[in-house]
Design a protein around this motif. Structure first.
Motif, PDB file in Angstrom:
ATOM      1  N   ASN A 121      43.326  36.291  33.347  1.00 19.17           N
ATOM      2  CA  ASN A 121      42.816  37.326  34.261  1.00 19.17           C
ATOM      3  C   ASN A 121      41.313  37.535  34.034  1.00 19.17           C
ATOM      4  O   ASN A 121      40.902  38.335  33.181  1.00 19.17           O
ATOM      5  CB  ASN A 121      43.590  38.633  34.041  1.00 19.17           C
ATOM      6  N   LYS A 122      40.508  36.802  34.795  1.00 12.11           N
ATOM      7  CA  LYS A 122      39.050  36.857  34.604  1.00 12.11           C
ATOM      8  C   LYS A 122      38.482  38.217  34.976  1.00 12.11           C
ATOM      9  O   LYS A 122      37.437  38.626  34.491  1.00 12.11           O
ATOM     10  CB  LYS A 122      38.387  35.747  35.419  1.00 12.11           C
ATOM     11  N   GLU A 123      39.213  38.929  35.860  1.00 10.38           N
ATOM     12  CA  GLU A 123      38.740  40.240  36.309  1.00 10.38           C
ATOM     13  C   GLU A 123      38.552  41.197  35.127  1.00 10.38           C
ATOM     14  O   GLU A 123      37.702  42.087  35.170  1.00 10.38           O
ATOM     15  CB  GLU A 123      39.733  40.830  37.322  1.00 10.38           C
ATOM     16  N   VAL A 146      41.403  31.412  29.098  1.00  9.24           N
ATOM     17  CA  VAL A 146      42.367  30.481  29.697  1.00  9.24           C
ATOM     18  C   VAL A 146      41.829  29.895  31.005  1.00  9.24           C
ATOM     19  O   VAL A 146      42.258  28.839  31.451  1.00  9.24           O
ATOM     20  CB  VAL A 146      43.739  31.172  29.925  1.00  9.24           C
ATOM     21  N   ASP A 147      40.866  30.567  31.609  1.00 12.77           N
ATOM     22  CA  ASP A 147      40.236  29.974  32.780  1.00 12.77           C
ATOM     23  C   ASP A 147      39.768  28.582  32.341  1.00 12.77           C
ATOM     24  O   ASP A 147      39.219  28.428  31.238  1.00 12.77           O
ATOM     25  CB  ASP A 147      39.025  30.848  33.174  1.00 12.77           C
ATOM     26  N   SER A 148      39.993  27.554  33.157  1.00 12.95           N
ATOM     27  CA  SER A 148      39.768  26.183  32.680  1.00 12.95           C
ATOM     28  C   SER A 148      38.313  25.963  32.229  1.00 12.95           C
ATOM     29  O   SER A 148      38.065  25.313  31.212  1.00 12.95           O
ATOM     30  CB  SER A 148      40.145  25.172  33.761  1.00 12.95           C
ATOM     31  N   GLU A 149      37.361  26.548  32.981  1.00 13.32           N
ATOM     32  CA  GLU A 149      35.947  26.350  32.647  1.00 13.32           C
ATOM     33  C   GLU A 149      35.619  26.988  31.297  1.00 13.32           C
ATOM     34  O   GLU A 149      34.863  26.440  30.502  1.00 13.32           O
ATOM     35  CB  GLU A 149      35.051  26.970  33.726  1.00 13.32           C
ATOM     36  N   HIS A 150      36.189  28.176  31.070  1.00 16.06           N
ATOM     37  CA  HIS A 150      35.853  28.919  29.854  1.00 16.06           C
ATOM     38  C   HIS A 150      36.573  28.348  28.645  1.00 16.06           C
ATOM     39  O   HIS A 150      36.025  28.337  27.541  1.00 16.06           O
ATOM     40  CB  HIS A 150      36.139  30.401  30.078  1.00 16.06           C
ATOM     41  N   PHE A 213      33.681  33.122  45.584  1.00 13.39           N
ATOM     42  CA  PHE A 213      33.768  34.385  44.853  1.00 13.39           C
ATOM     43  C   PHE A 213      34.392  34.112  43.480  1.00 13.39           C
ATOM     44  O   PHE A 213      34.044  34.743  42.487  1.00 13.39           O
ATOM     45  CB  PHE A 213      34.633  35.406  45.607  1.00 13.39           C
ATOM     46  N   ASN A 214      35.324  33.166  43.437  1.00 15.93           N
ATOM     47  CA  ASN A 214      35.940  32.827  42.155  1.00 15.93           C
ATOM     48  C   ASN A 214      34.881  32.335  41.162  1.00 15.93           C
ATOM     49  O   ASN A 214      34.869  32.738  40.000  1.00 15.93           O
ATOM     50  CB  ASN A 214      37.030  31.768  42.356  1.00 15.93           C
ATOM     51  N   LYS A 215      33.980  31.484  41.648  1.00 16.35           N
ATOM     52  CA  LYS A 215      32.953  30.953  40.734  1.00 16.35           C
ATOM     53  C   LYS A 215      32.001  32.071  40.321  1.00 16.35           C
ATOM     54  O   LYS A 215      31.533  32.112  39.181  1.00 16.35           O
ATOM     55  CB  LYS A 215      32.210  29.800  41.420  1.00 16.35           C
ATOM     56  N   ALA A 216      31.711  32.990  41.255  1.00 17.91           N
ATOM     57  CA  ALA A 216      30.841  34.122  40.911  1.00 17.91           C
ATOM     58  C   ALA A 216      31.478  34.938  39.786  1.00 17.91           C
ATOM     59  O   ALA A 216      30.813  35.315  38.815  1.00 17.91           O
ATOM     60  CB  ALA A 216      30.605  35.003  42.138  1.00 17.91           C
ATOM     61  N   LEU A 217      32.792  35.196  39.885  1.00 19.74           N
ATOM     62  CA  LEU A 217      33.486  35.919  38.812  1.00 19.74           C
ATOM     63  C   LEU A 217      33.376  35.128  37.509  1.00 19.74           C
ATOM     64  O   LEU A 217      33.161  35.694  36.431  1.00 19.74           O
ATOM     65  CB  LEU A 217      34.968  36.124  39.148  1.00 19.74           C
ATOM     66  N   GLU A 218      33.500  33.813  37.609  1.00 20.16           N
ATOM     67  CA  GLU A 218      33.480  32.979  36.395  1.00 20.16           C
ATOM     68  C   GLU A 218      32.101  32.940  35.746  1.00 20.16           C
ATOM     69  O   GLU A 218      31.989  32.813  34.519  1.00 20.16           O
ATOM     70  CB  GLU A 218      33.949  31.565  36.728  1.00 20.16           C
ATOM     71  N   VAL A 219      31.053  33.019  36.561  1.00 18.07           N
ATOM     72  CA  VAL A 219      29.699  33.067  36.001  1.00 18.07           C
ATOM     73  C   VAL A 219      29.555  34.349  35.169  1.00 18.07           C
ATOM     74  O   VAL A 219      29.084  34.328  34.025  1.00 18.07           O
ATOM     75  CB  VAL A 219      28.639  33.004  37.131  1.00 18.07           C
TER      76      VAL A 219
END
Ligand code: NAD
Ligand code: MG
Length: 390
Positions: A121-123, A146-150, A213-219
């Motif tokens: 849950n990146k939020e 757990v987000d794949s990038e992180h 928006f997903n990538k913005a959250l991930e940044v």
């Protein structure tokens, strides 16, 4: 036996987590599973895994859940508070896989009991980064991405000094509309935005991938989790989704993390950390792939992406405003009240309105303040949508 709980067990990440746990039933004792409206799936999984407790977010579905669990010995509960209580039940490892800001409070409960929190849950970090990190530290709890990038950045940093990092690059597939003509984007439908070229995920994150928006959250998540500055974070469009992230070091070396696009890798890494164990994930065949492509994102195609840096510049509760506004704009898009590109416009307008709200800008980051801000930002999106309709 490790005691594990899965918050959001009926979703895409939740099901992938269950897949891994069900392969080694002697290693895990399942404490709690939580879900939403899919009562049957929640109950079936709870029975199959011998969970202590199953919780639905919907209070009016408690009787259905009880009926589905009858005779199984699994406890049933319902509602927002019951989900937080499930997260607080003693466990060694808790998967946070609820979608949206609703994942924040239960995640904090899991940290407060000292459990390792595997964070899909990146939020959680976008809305309340400093509060979450503070809570983990105060209770000696481990937070694992757990987000794949992180997960990829985390793995590239093993044994490294964060001070030696020059930049962090997270990749983006480009989503459903990567190759669409720009002028057609405004008319993109919910169905078109709900199909992802490489990853099989829940509907909301899939649409967020199309808009970035997903990538913005991930940044923002990268900024919060790894404490790298906004200027050190880059996004690259990488259509194959094989390289998940890269870490560039001061000496010019760059470590890239590669793997098949299968979330069971990142989930399994967080489940077995600090060990690496065998996972049911395909090995990469680079010769077969032949080539990997990268290009800079076109910000006219992805106006939502740029907003991430506006949010990080503002800091404080701006992340909570951004996420809530994004979630509400997405609700309106799914309900077909606004168009695909209107989502980024609405969120940008809400961020401007936040700048004028002096009391919020300086407010300390507590769960109460985050939740009140979240509520207000959703209201502001509704105001914007009504204004436009009128
Ligand atoms: P999903 O929609 O498939 O599942 C969401 C889960 O949360 C379900 O169990 C649902 O019942 C539950 N839920 C929904 N609203 C809730 C609420 N208000 N209260 C309590 N429970 C609620 O979502 P997903 O794709 O599995 O994503 C889960 C989280 O993981 C999201 O934050 C997403 O951004 C993140 N994530 C997902 C992926 C992926 O591959 N799916 C990858 C990286 C990160
Ligand atoms: Mg991701």
């Amino acid at each position: 036996m490790r005691r594990v709980s899965i918050l959001g067990s009926t979703g895409s990440i939740g099901q992938n987590t269950i897949d891994l746990i069900a392969r080694a039933p002697n290693d895990y004792e399942v404490v709690a599973l939580t879900g939403g409206l899919n009562i049957q799936k929640l109950a079936d999984d709870a029975c199959r895994l011998g969970a202590e407790l199953a919780v639905t977010a919907h209070e009016d579905r408690l009787d259905d859940l009880r009926a589905a669990l009858a005779g199984s010995g699994v406890e049933a509960a319902a509602g927002v508070r019951a989900i937080a209580e499930a997260a607080a039940r003693p466990a060694d490892w808790v998967m946070s896989a609820i979608v949206g800001a609703a994942g924040l409070a239960p995640g904090l409960e899991a940290l407060k009991q000292g459990a390792t929190l595997a964070l899909a849950n990146k939020e959680t970090l976008v809305c309340a980064g400093s509060l979450v990190l503070r809570t983990a530290k105060a209770h000696g709890a481990q937070l694992l991405p757990v987000d794949s990038e992180h997960s990829a950045v985390f793995q590239a940093l093993v044994g490294e000094d964060i001070g030696a990092v020059e930049r962090v690059i997270i990749t983006a597939s480009g989503g459903a509309f990567r190759d669409w003509p720009l002028e057609e984007l405004a008319n993109a439908t919910v169905e078109q935005a709900s199909s992802h070229p490489n990853w099989d995920m829940g509907q909301r994150i899939t649409i967020d991938s199309a808009s970035m928006f997903n990538k913005a959250l991930e940044v923002i998540e990268t900024h919060e989790y790894f404490a790298v500055s906004p200027e050190q974070i880059e996004v690259l469009v990488h259509p194959e989704s094989i390289v998940h992230a890269m870490v560039g070091f001061r000496d010019g070396a760059m470590m890239a993390h590669m793997g098949e696009p299968d979330m069971r890798h990142a989930i399994g890494y967080a489940l077995h950390w600090p060990e690496r164990r065998e996972l049911p994930v395909k090995q990469l065949d680079l010769a077969k792939l032949g080539q990997l492509n990268f290009k800079a994102p076109d910000l006219t195609r992805y106006p939502a992406l740029k907003l991430a840096w506006d949010v990080m510049d503002r800091g404080g509760l701006a992340g909570a405003v951004f996420n809530a506004a994004k979630e509400r704009a997405l609700d309106h898009f799914i309900a077909r009240r606004i168009g695909f590109l209107d989502m980024a416009d609405a969120v940008a307008a809400v961020l401007d309105r936040f700048d004028a709200a002096d009391s919020l800008i300086d407010a300390p980051m507590t769960l109460d303040n985050v939740q009140q801000t979240d509520h207000l930002a959703r209201q502001w999106v509704d105001d914007t949508v009504v204004e436009r309709a009128g």
